[in-house]
Scaffold this motif. Structure first.
Motif, PDB file in Angstrom:
ATOM      1  N   LYS A   2      46.048  41.770  47.581  1.00  0.00           N
ATOM      2  CA  LYS A   2      46.319  41.232  48.916  1.00  0.00           C
ATOM      3  C   LYS A   2      47.322  40.087  48.859  1.00  0.00           C
ATOM      4  N   GLU A   3      47.283  39.319  47.775  1.00  0.00           N
ATOM      5  CA  GLU A   3      48.206  38.194  47.595  1.00  0.00           C
ATOM      6  C   GLU A   3      49.572  38.647  47.091  1.00  0.00           C
ATOM      7  N   GLY A   4      49.734  39.940  46.869  1.00  0.00           N
ATOM      8  CA  GLY A   4      51.031  40.456  46.426  1.00  0.00           C
ATOM      9  C   GLY A   4      51.226  40.492  44.926  1.00  0.00           C
ATOM     10  N   VAL A   5      50.165  40.276  44.188  1.00  0.00           N
ATOM     11  CA  VAL A   5      50.239  40.338  42.729  1.00  0.00           C
ATOM     12  C   VAL A   5      50.022  41.793  42.315  1.00  0.00           C
ATOM     13  N   GLY A   6      50.865  42.300  41.447  1.00  0.00           N
ATOM     14  CA  GLY A   6      50.682  43.653  40.935  1.00  0.00           C
ATOM     15  C   GLY A   6      49.433  43.722  40.074  1.00  0.00           C
ATOM     16  N   VAL A   7      48.634  44.751  40.261  1.00  0.00           N
ATOM     17  CA  VAL A   7      47.417  44.935  39.476  1.00  0.00           C
ATOM     18  C   VAL A   7      47.478  46.295  38.796  1.00  0.00           C
ATOM     19  N   ASP A   8      47.480  46.270  37.478  1.00  0.00           N
ATOM     20  CA  ASP A   8      47.428  47.500  36.690  1.00  0.00           C
ATOM     21  C   ASP A   8      46.031  47.610  36.102  1.00  0.00           C
ATOM     22  N   GLU A   9      45.498  48.812  36.108  1.00  0.00           N
ATOM     23  CA  GLU A   9      44.184  49.044  35.515  1.00  0.00           C
ATOM     24  C   GLU A   9      44.332  50.027  34.365  1.00  0.00           C
ATOM     25  N   VAL A  10      43.746  49.661  33.248  1.00  0.00           N
ATOM     26  CA  VAL A  10      43.758  50.486  32.046  1.00  0.00           C
ATOM     27  C   VAL A  10      42.331  50.519  31.504  1.00  0.00           C
ATOM     28  N   SER A  11      42.079  51.372  30.543  1.00  0.00           N
ATOM     29  CA  SER A  11      40.749  51.372  29.924  1.00  0.00           C
ATOM     30  C   SER A  11      40.531  50.038  29.201  1.00  0.00           C
ATOM     31  N   HIS A  12      39.274  49.709  29.010  1.00  0.00           N
ATOM     32  CA  HIS A  12      38.959  48.468  28.302  1.00  0.00           C
ATOM     33  C   HIS A  12      39.531  48.494  26.885  1.00  0.00           C
ATOM     34  N   ASP A  13      39.480  49.653  26.238  1.00  0.00           N
ATOM     35  CA  ASP A  13      40.052  49.759  24.890  1.00  0.00           C
ATOM     36  C   ASP A  13      41.552  49.485  24.906  1.00  0.00           C
ATOM     37  N   GLU A  14      42.248  49.991  25.923  1.00  0.00           N
ATOM     38  CA  GLU A  14      43.691  49.729  26.030  1.00  0.00           C
ATOM     39  C   GLU A  14      43.948  48.249  26.306  1.00  0.00           C
ATOM     40  N   LEU A  15      43.133  47.630  27.144  1.00  0.00           N
ATOM     41  CA  LEU A  15      43.281  46.199  27.416  1.00  0.00           C
ATOM     42  C   LEU A  15      43.159  45.404  26.118  1.00  0.00           C
ATOM     43  N   LYS A  16      42.212  45.767  25.284  1.00  0.00           N
ATOM     44  CA  LYS A  16      42.056  45.075  23.994  1.00  0.00           C
ATOM     45  C   LYS A  16      43.299  45.276  23.125  1.00  0.00           C
ATOM     46  N   ARG A  17      43.857  46.474  23.132  1.00  0.00           N
ATOM     47  CA  ARG A  17      45.086  46.725  22.355  1.00  0.00           C
ATOM     48  C   ARG A  17      46.253  45.890  22.897  1.00  0.00           C
ATOM     49  N   LEU A  18      46.397  45.840  24.217  1.00  0.00           N
ATOM     50  CA  LEU A  18      47.481  45.070  24.826  1.00  0.00           C
ATOM     51  C   LEU A  18      47.340  43.567  24.570  1.00  0.00           C
ATOM     52  N   SER A  19      46.128  43.110  24.341  1.00  0.00           N
ATOM     53  CA  SER A  19      45.886  41.685  24.076  1.00  0.00           C
ATOM     54  C   SER A  19      46.588  41.207  22.812  1.00  0.00           C
ATOM     55  N   ALA A  20      46.913  42.118  21.916  1.00  0.00           N
ATOM     56  CA  ALA A  20      47.585  41.746  20.663  1.00  0.00           C
ATOM     57  C   ALA A  20      48.981  41.185  20.908  1.00  0.00           C
ATOM     58  N   ARG A  21      49.553  41.440  22.099  1.00  0.00           N
ATOM     59  CA  ARG A  21      50.906  40.946  22.421  1.00  0.00           C
ATOM     60  C   ARG A  21      50.886  39.598  23.145  1.00  0.00           C
ATOM     61  N   ALA A  22      49.707  39.081  23.432  1.00  0.00           N
ATOM     62  CA  ALA A  22      49.589  37.852  24.224  1.00  0.00           C
ATOM     63  C   ALA A  22      50.030  36.618  23.450  1.00  0.00           C
ATOM     64  N   VAL A  23      50.507  35.631  24.195  1.00  0.00           N
ATOM     65  CA  VAL A  23      50.847  34.356  23.555  1.00  0.00           C
ATOM     66  C   VAL A  23      49.571  33.616  23.169  1.00  0.00           C
ATOM     67  N   ALA A  24      48.472  33.913  23.864  1.00  0.00           N
ATOM     68  CA  ALA A  24      47.177  33.312  23.526  1.00  0.00           C
ATOM     69  C   ALA A  24      46.072  34.036  24.286  1.00  0.00           C
ATOM     70  N   VAL A  25      44.864  33.887  23.782  1.00  0.00           N
ATOM     71  CA  VAL A  25      43.660  34.334  24.468  1.00  0.00           C
ATOM     72  C   VAL A  25      42.854  33.093  24.804  1.00  0.00           C
ATOM     73  N   VAL A  26      42.441  32.996  26.054  1.00  0.00           N
ATOM     74  CA  VAL A  26      41.594  31.894  26.493  1.00  0.00           C
ATOM     75  C   VAL A  26      40.181  32.462  26.628  1.00  0.00           C
ATOM     76  N   ARG A  27      39.260  31.966  25.838  1.00  0.00           N
ATOM     77  CA  ARG A  27      37.896  32.481  25.819  1.00  0.00           C
ATOM     78  C   ARG A  27      37.004  31.636  26.711  1.00  0.00           C
ATOM     79  N   SER A  28      36.409  32.288  27.713  1.00  0.00           N
ATOM     80  CA  SER A  28      35.443  31.610  28.577  1.00  0.00           C
ATOM     81  C   SER A  28      34.041  31.858  28.025  1.00  0.00           C
ATOM     82  N   GLY A  29      33.050  31.319  28.695  1.00  0.00           N
ATOM     83  CA  GLY A  29      31.661  31.570  28.310  1.00  0.00           C
ATOM     84  C   GLY A  29      31.041  32.711  29.092  1.00  0.00           C
TER      85      GLY A  29
END
Length: 133
Positions: free
Chosen positions: A89-116
């Motif tokens: 609604k705010e105009g941000v693009g939202v892509d949905e992938v499997s959770h396994d793919e999300l974990k694979r894509l995380s390897a390209r991140a500049v950082a992971v921020v871990r919440s509780g």
């Protein structure tokens, strides 16, 4: 010292150094951090800080062009599905992938921020946008 907004010095440095299309992951307490990707671990206790609190703090500071979320949110995490709808609604693009793919894509991140966060699939990849057009 900052008066308001994100107070975490390391997170501020990471966000300030990000360029267009760089990615930052905000994850729950169980999301594995890929080897070589820095982790800003904010988790103190189960649920503290919540994914929502961490997301809002980062989202207000980072120009977000799009996000990637796990498609499983629709079956397993109503709050994340609501966040997806809000961002669209705010105009941000939202892509949905499997959770396994999300974990694979995380390897390209500049950082992971871990919440509780301990609810299922409370993870998002933020893709940096630009502040000019």
């Amino acid at each position: 010292m900052r008066r308001s907004g994100l107070l975490h010095a390391e997170l501020n440095r990471i966000i300030a150094a990000m360029g267009h299309t760089d990615t930052l992951v905000i994850g729950d307490a169980g999301l594995p951090v890929p080897p070589g990707v820095p982790c800003v671990d904010l988790a103190v206790l189960p649920g503290t800080p919540s994914f929502a609190a961490v997301f809002e703090a980062v989202y207000t500071e980072l120009a977000v062009e799009s996000v990637t979320m796990a498609s499983e949110i629709h079956e397993r995490n109503h709050a994340m599905a609501e966040l997806s709808a809000r961002l669209r609604k705010e105009g941000v693009g939202v892509d949905e992938v499997s959770h396994d793919e999300l974990k694979r894509l995380s390897a390209r991140a500049v950082a992971v921020v871990r919440s509780g966060e301990t609810s299922p699939y409370a993870n998002v990849i933020l893709h940096a946008g630009v502040t000019f057009r």
